[in-house]
Design a protein around this motif. Structure first.
Motif, PDB file in Angstrom:
ATOM      1  N   ASN A 161       0.860  -1.185   0.000  1.00  0.00           N
ATOM      2  CA  ASN A 161       0.000   0.000   0.000  1.00  0.00           C
ATOM      3  C   ASN A 161       0.894   1.232   0.000  1.00  0.00           C
ATOM      4  N   GLU A 162       0.831   2.008  -1.046  1.00  0.00           N
ATOM      5  CA  GLU A 162       1.637   3.228  -1.099  1.00  0.00           C
ATOM      6  C   GLU A 162       0.938   4.373  -0.358  1.00  0.00           C
ATOM      7  N   ARG A 163       1.549   5.535  -0.377  1.00  0.00           N
ATOM      8  CA  ARG A 163       1.099   6.676   0.439  1.00  0.00           C
ATOM      9  C   ARG A 163      -0.170   7.330  -0.097  1.00  0.00           C
ATOM     10  N   ASP A 164      -0.776   8.146   0.768  1.00  0.00           N
ATOM     11  CA  ASP A 164      -2.017   8.840   0.455  1.00  0.00           C
ATOM     12  C   ASP A 164      -1.771  10.332   0.229  1.00  0.00           C
ATOM     13  N   GLU A 165      -2.838  10.992  -0.261  1.00  0.00           N
ATOM     14  CA  GLU A 165      -2.944  12.449  -0.324  1.00  0.00           C
ATOM     15  C   GLU A 165      -2.022  13.096  -1.364  1.00  0.00           C
ATOM     16  N   LEU A 166      -1.789  12.368  -2.482  1.00  0.00           N
ATOM     17  CA  LEU A 166      -1.100  12.963  -3.633  1.00  0.00           C
ATOM     18  C   LEU A 166      -1.984  12.960  -4.876  1.00  0.00           C
ATOM     19  N   GLY A 167      -3.277  12.678  -4.705  1.00  0.00           N
ATOM     20  CA  GLY A 167      -4.187  12.667  -5.842  1.00  0.00           C
ATOM     21  C   GLY A 167      -4.734  11.289  -6.149  1.00  0.00           C
ATOM     22  N   ASP A 168      -5.693  11.245  -7.073  1.00  0.00           N
ATOM     23  CA  ASP A 168      -6.406  10.002  -7.371  1.00  0.00           C
ATOM     24  C   ASP A 168      -5.517   8.898  -7.933  1.00  0.00           C
ATOM     25  N   ASN A 169      -4.542   9.250  -8.740  1.00  0.00           N
ATOM     26  CA  ASN A 169      -3.787   8.224  -9.481  1.00  0.00           C
ATOM     27  C   ASN A 169      -2.296   8.228  -9.174  1.00  0.00           C
ATOM     28  N   THR A 170      -1.906   8.802  -8.058  1.00  0.00           N
ATOM     29  CA  THR A 170      -0.492   8.885  -7.677  1.00  0.00           C
ATOM     30  C   THR A 170      -0.360   8.628  -6.177  1.00  0.00           C
ATOM     31  N   PRO A 171       0.632   7.823  -5.769  1.00  0.00           N
ATOM     32  CA  PRO A 171       1.461   6.952  -6.598  1.00  0.00           C
ATOM     33  C   PRO A 171       0.800   5.593  -6.794  1.00  0.00           C
ATOM     34  N   PHE A 172       1.320   4.813  -7.719  1.00  0.00           N
ATOM     35  CA  PHE A 172       0.792   3.478  -7.951  1.00  0.00           C
ATOM     36  C   PHE A 172       1.067   2.572  -6.745  1.00  0.00           C
ATOM     37  N   GLU A 173       0.131   1.643  -6.493  1.00  0.00           N
ATOM     38  CA  GLU A 173       0.398   0.535  -5.582  1.00  0.00           C
ATOM     39  C   GLU A 173       1.271  -0.476  -6.327  1.00  0.00           C
ATOM     40  N   TYR A 174       1.759  -1.490  -5.606  1.00  0.00           N
ATOM     41  CA  TYR A 174       2.603  -2.442  -6.342  1.00  0.00           C
ATOM     42  C   TYR A 174       2.736  -3.795  -5.660  1.00  0.00           C
ATOM     43  N   ALA A 175       3.171  -4.748  -6.497  1.00  0.00           N
ATOM     44  CA  ALA A 175       3.634  -6.062  -6.052  1.00  0.00           C
ATOM     45  C   ALA A 175       5.063  -6.199  -6.547  1.00  0.00           C
ATOM     46  N   THR A 176       5.908  -6.796  -5.724  1.00  0.00           N
ATOM     47  CA  THR A 176       7.310  -6.883  -6.150  1.00  0.00           C
ATOM     48  C   THR A 176       8.026  -8.036  -5.473  1.00  0.00           C
ATOM     49  N   ALA A 177       8.963  -8.616  -6.203  1.00  0.00           N
ATOM     50  CA  ALA A 177       9.931  -9.494  -5.565  1.00  0.00           C
ATOM     51  C   ALA A 177      10.828  -8.613  -4.706  1.00  0.00           C
ATOM     52  N   VAL A 178      11.060  -9.030  -3.478  1.00  0.00           N
ATOM     53  CA  VAL A 178      11.814  -8.210  -2.532  1.00  0.00           C
ATOM     54  C   VAL A 178      13.297  -8.533  -2.666  1.00  0.00           C
ATOM     55  N   LYS A 179      14.035  -7.567  -3.131  1.00  0.00           N
ATOM     56  CA  LYS A 179      15.470  -7.765  -3.358  1.00  0.00           C
ATOM     57  C   LYS A 179      16.262  -7.450  -2.084  1.00  0.00           C
ATOM     58  N   GLU A 180      17.201  -8.299  -1.768  1.00  0.00           N
ATOM     59  CA  GLU A 180      18.036  -8.111  -0.586  1.00  0.00           C
ATOM     60  C   GLU A 180      18.785  -6.787  -0.666  1.00  0.00           C
ATOM     61  N   GLY A 181      18.662  -5.981   0.396  1.00  0.00           N
ATOM     62  CA  GLY A 181      19.374  -4.712   0.462  1.00  0.00           C
ATOM     63  C   GLY A 181      18.749  -3.585  -0.322  1.00  0.00           C
ATOM     64  N   ALA A 182      17.568  -3.818  -0.922  1.00  0.00           N
ATOM     65  CA  ALA A 182      16.943  -2.800  -1.768  1.00  0.00           C
ATOM     66  C   ALA A 182      16.199  -1.764  -0.932  1.00  0.00           C
ATOM     67  N   PHE A 183      16.078  -0.566  -1.494  1.00  0.00           N
ATOM     68  CA  PHE A 183      15.307   0.534  -0.918  1.00  0.00           C
ATOM     69  C   PHE A 183      14.222   0.906  -1.922  1.00  0.00           C
ATOM     70  N   TYR A 184      12.932   0.886  -1.467  1.00  0.00           N
ATOM     71  CA  TYR A 184      11.802   1.084  -2.376  1.00  0.00           C
ATOM     72  C   TYR A 184      11.196   2.486  -2.305  1.00  0.00           C
ATOM     73  N   GLY A 185      11.819   3.395  -1.553  1.00  0.00           N
ATOM     74  CA  GLY A 185      11.486   4.799  -1.687  1.00  0.00           C
ATOM     75  C   GLY A 185      10.871   5.499  -0.507  1.00  0.00           C
ATOM     76  N   TRP A 186      10.004   4.818   0.249  1.00  0.00           N
ATOM     77  CA  TRP A 186       9.290   5.508   1.311  1.00  0.00           C
ATOM     78  C   TRP A 186      10.249   6.015   2.378  1.00  0.00           C
ATOM     79  N   PRO A 187      10.050   7.226   2.934  1.00  0.00           N
ATOM     80  CA  PRO A 187       9.008   8.204   2.602  1.00  0.00           C
ATOM     81  C   PRO A 187       9.447   9.272   1.597  1.00  0.00           C
ATOM     82  N   TRP A 188      10.704   9.229   1.168  1.00  0.00           N
ATOM     83  CA  TRP A 188      11.248  10.348   0.398  1.00  0.00           C
ATOM     84  C   TRP A 188      10.939  10.260  -1.091  1.00  0.00           C
TER      85      TRP A 188
END
Length: 446
Positions: free
Chosen positions: A287-314
């Motif tokens: 579940n991605e963040r709220d309060e940026l508009g109807d279509n932003t940002p996309f939700e997602y499914a992902t393979a979780v990569k070791e050591g990866a950073f997926y962005g939240w909150p910046w």
């Protein structure tokens, strides 16, 4: 909550075959994929890419919670041609995650009732031959996993909102034979509380998802002493601090709860985890963040990569900087991992299951099902359905397809909010929804 179903809504729900589409429907992409519940129906296919996201605040942020109404008599999920849904149970307080024991029993987290239920279905039927409360007195249980993986587990692990516990388990147990043993204690439980768990295929690693304590780290507090640059040297890439440290993460432990480590960061709320059978990879739906508009940002499914950073909150979905944190972490630019499958914003994916059963048509094997719970933060609602993620040779194509719809009755009323998905031992797909507290068995053919 609204509890009255209108005649128009009832007619819409009961028209189970009227909107069925075949798999040869055109693939919707870009803005054409930004549909709402009125356009949802089995067979509708979508493909979203990072560049398809509108800029932040392209539309005004909405507050549009669903009015849950009683399920109309005879209402069922709408499915592709050849599929049918049978009701297993209804009137459950809060059925969330469902997991299947090796013997075929269905373990269901009844989260707000603070218990785990068990259903043993009659062969080839949705009718429970036996049902029981496996454990009571839990704290918002959600994730469930059997250990060790395989045919003869000795433990059932349950993720409470604030801990992970386990119960001794023997094949066919309908009630726990002992009190819970705490394996992981002091898990932060505020705000996002849905903790999921999974074991690696070799049984050596217990994965635990811990969602953020806020929408965009509003309560993170002052910057670390010595500055962010110094902080980052000793932390996993993208790790937050203050009240958010250790949150929006996937963590890993040994099966006894020791040897804690961080697998990946910046996953705002990984509410559902599973291991892909074909590859052994860990997958999250987020579940991605709220309060940026109807279509932003996309939700997602992902393979979780070791050591990866997926962005939240910046950042979100790659190097898209959240305007509410503008200029805060330039050191992370270019270091954000882009997720594998993007889904429409504010769909609220809560669980994922890969299909390896023998009941559905052969082309379903290796694909994944995701339950979309629906969100309050959209002017015209979307989600409230189960979708199928397409895979080829074990890799996601990025495309997803509506599979089970019909839970929304009007702009103001919904009767179902999908949460859990699991594949039964006989190849049926098991769905839970917590709007009316129902569990469904979906099968193909006669």
């Amino acid at each position: 909550m609204m509890r009255i179903a209108g005649l128009a809504g009832l007619a819409l729900v009961l028209a189970t075959g009227a909107f069925a589409q075949q798999a040869d429907q055109p693939l919707l992409s870009g803005e054409k994929a930004f549909g709402d519940w009125k356009a949802d129906r089995p067979g509708v296919r979508r493909l979203l890419k990072p560049e398809d996201q509108p800029k932040p605040d392209a539309t005004e942020s909405a507050s549009n919670g669903g009015g849950v109404t009683d399920r109309p008599e005879g209402a069922k999920p709408k499915l592709p041609p050849g599929f049918s849904a049978e009701l297993i149970a209804s009137g459950i307080e809060n059925p969330r995650v469902v997991r299947v024991a090796p013997n075929g029993d269905l373990f269901v987290a009844d989260s707000r009732a603070n218990q785990v239920r068990v259903y043993r279905l009659a062969e080839g039927s949705a009718k429970p031959a036996k049902e029981s409360i496996f454990a009571k007195g839990l704290t918002r249980p959600y994730g469930i996993a059997f250990y060790p993986p395989g045919d003869k587990p000795q433990w059932v692990y349950v993720a409470n909102s604030n801990s992970v516990v386990r119960f001794p388990y023997s094949d066919g147990d309908l009630e726990a034979s002992a009190k819970p043993e705490t394996i992981v204690a002091k898990v932060p439980a505020s705000h996002h509380w849905t903790r999921d768990i999974a074991f690696s295929p070799d049984g050596k690693t217990l994965y635990l998802s811990v969602g953020s304590g806020s929408n965009i780290a509003e309560d993170m507090g002052a910057r670390p002493k010595g500055g962010v640059e110094e902080w980052a040297k000793s932390q996993p890439l993208g790790e937050a601090w203050g009240a958010e440290q250790g949150r929006a993460d996937v963590l890993a432990f040994d099966p006894d709860g020791k040897n804690r480590r961080t697998v990946a960061t910046g996953l705002r709320n990984c509410s559902g985890m599973t291991v892909q059978p074909a590859t052994g990879a860990l997958w999250c739906v987020v579940n991605e963040r709220d309060e940026l508009g109807d279509n932003t940002p996309f939700e997602y499914a992902t393979a979780v990569k070791e050591g990866a950073f997926y962005g939240w909150p910046w950042y979100y979905i790659g190097d898209n900087e959240d305007p509410r944190h503008e200029g805060a972490r330039p050191d992370l630019a270019g270091k954000v991992t882009v997720p594998d499958v993007l889904m429409q914003a504010h769909s609220a994916p809560l669980n994922i299951a890969f299909y390896e059963g023998g009941n559905f048509p052969a082309d379903y094997k290796g694909d994944a099902f995701v339950a979309l719970h629906g969100s309050w933060n959209r002017n015209v609602r979307t989600g409230y359905k189960v979708v199928r993620l397409k895979f080829k040779d074990g890799k996601p194509t990025g495309e997803y397809e509506d599979f089970a719809t019909g839970f929304v009755m009007s702009d103001d009323e919904v009767w179902g909010r999908p949460v859990g998905v699991a594949v039964a031992k006989d190849g049926a797909l098991i769905l839970t929804e917590d709007g009316n507290g129902t569990i469904w068995r979906v099968t193909y053919g006669g």
